[in-house]
Design a protein around this motif. Structure first.
Motif, short mmCIF file in Angstrom:
data_model
loop_
_atom_site.label_atom_id
_atom_site.label_comp_id
_atom_site.label_asym_id
_atom_site.label_seq_id
_atom_site.Cartn_x
_atom_site.Cartn_y
_atom_site.Cartn_z
N TYR A 38 0.81 -3.88 -7.60
CA TYR A 38 1.29 -3.97 -6.22
C TYR A 38 0.65 -2.87 -5.41
CZ TYR A 38 4.28 -4.46 -2.19
OH TYR A 38 4.73 -4.66 -0.91
N GLU A 39 0.02 -3.23 -4.30
CA GLU A 39 -0.66 -2.26 -3.44
C GLU A 39 0.09 -2.14 -2.12
OE1 GLU A 39 -5.16 -1.28 -1.88
OE2 GLU A 39 -4.72 -3.27 -2.61
N MET A 40 0.29 -0.90 -1.66
CA MET A 40 1.01 -0.67 -0.41
C MET A 40 0.30 0.39 0.40
SD MET A 40 4.07 1.23 -2.34
CE MET A 40 3.44 1.03 -3.99
N SER A 68 -5.47 -4.78 7.42
CA SER A 68 -5.97 -4.85 6.05
C SER A 68 -5.87 -3.50 5.36
CB SER A 68 -7.43 -5.29 6.08
OG SER A 68 -7.98 -5.22 4.79
N LEU A 69 -5.46 -3.51 4.10
CA LEU A 69 -5.39 -2.27 3.33
C LEU A 69 -6.78 -1.73 3.01
CD1 LEU A 69 -2.46 -2.97 0.88
CD2 LEU A 69 -2.47 -1.45 2.83
N GLU A 70 -7.80 -2.57 3.14
CA GLU A 70 -9.16 -2.11 2.87
C GLU A 70 -9.59 -1.04 3.88
OE1 GLU A 70 -11.59 -5.55 2.93
OE2 GLU A 70 -10.64 -6.43 1.19
N ASN A 71 -8.94 -1.03 5.03
CA ASN A 71 -9.32 -0.11 6.09
C ASN A 71 -8.34 1.04 6.23
OD1 ASN A 71 -11.46 -1.83 6.75
ND2 ASN A 71 -10.06 -3.13 7.89
N LYS A 72 -7.38 1.15 5.36
CA LYS A 72 -6.37 2.20 5.43
C LYS A 72 -6.23 2.87 4.07
CE LYS A 72 -3.52 -0.25 8.78
NZ LYS A 72 -2.18 -0.77 9.06
N TRP A 76 -1.24 2.23 -5.06
CA TRP A 76 -0.92 1.04 -5.83
C TRP A 76 -0.19 1.41 -7.09
CZ3 TRP A 76 -3.38 0.75 -10.57
CH2 TRP A 76 -4.55 1.49 -10.71
N PHE A 77 0.55 0.46 -7.58
CA PHE A 77 1.34 0.60 -8.79
C PHE A 77 0.89 -0.49 -9.74
CE2 PHE A 77 4.95 -1.00 -11.23
CZ PHE A 77 5.31 0.15 -11.90
#
Length: 81
Positions: A38-40, A68-72, A76-77
C-alpha cells in the motif's frame, strides 16, 4: 521436481496484491505466500518536491498529474505472509 508460480497485480493506484505458490514433488510439500503493498502520500508539504526540468534545453517539461504519487514524496507499506 519443483513447480512454482507467482502473480502480482495493481488493484488500485495505491494498492497492489500478489501471491506465490510452490510444490516440491520429492516430498509432497506445498508452500504459499501472499504480498500486500500500500502506497500513500508522505507527510510533509509541497516544498519538498523538486520540479522536473527537461533534459534538453528548450524542450517542454513532461506533463504531470498533481494527484499522482509519482510526483510527490510517498511512503509505502509492504507485508508478506
Amino acid at each position: 521436481n519443483v513447480y512454482g508460480m507467482n502473480y502480482y497485480q495493481s488493484i488500485t493506484k495505491h494498492l497492489a496484491m500478489g501471491g506465490e505458490g510452490m510444490y516440491i514433488a520429492a516430498n509432497g510439500n506445498m508452500m504459499s505466500s501472499y504480498t500486500l503493498k500500500y502506497e500513500m502520500e508522505a507527510p510533509g508539504g509541497d516544498d519538498d518536491i523538486v520540479p522536473s526540468t527537461p533534459s534538453v534545453p528548450g524542450a517542454p517539461a513532461p506533463a504531470t498529474d498533481a494527484n499522482s504519487l509519482e510526483n510527490k514524496p510517498s511512503s509505502w507499506f509492504c507485508a508478506q505472509l
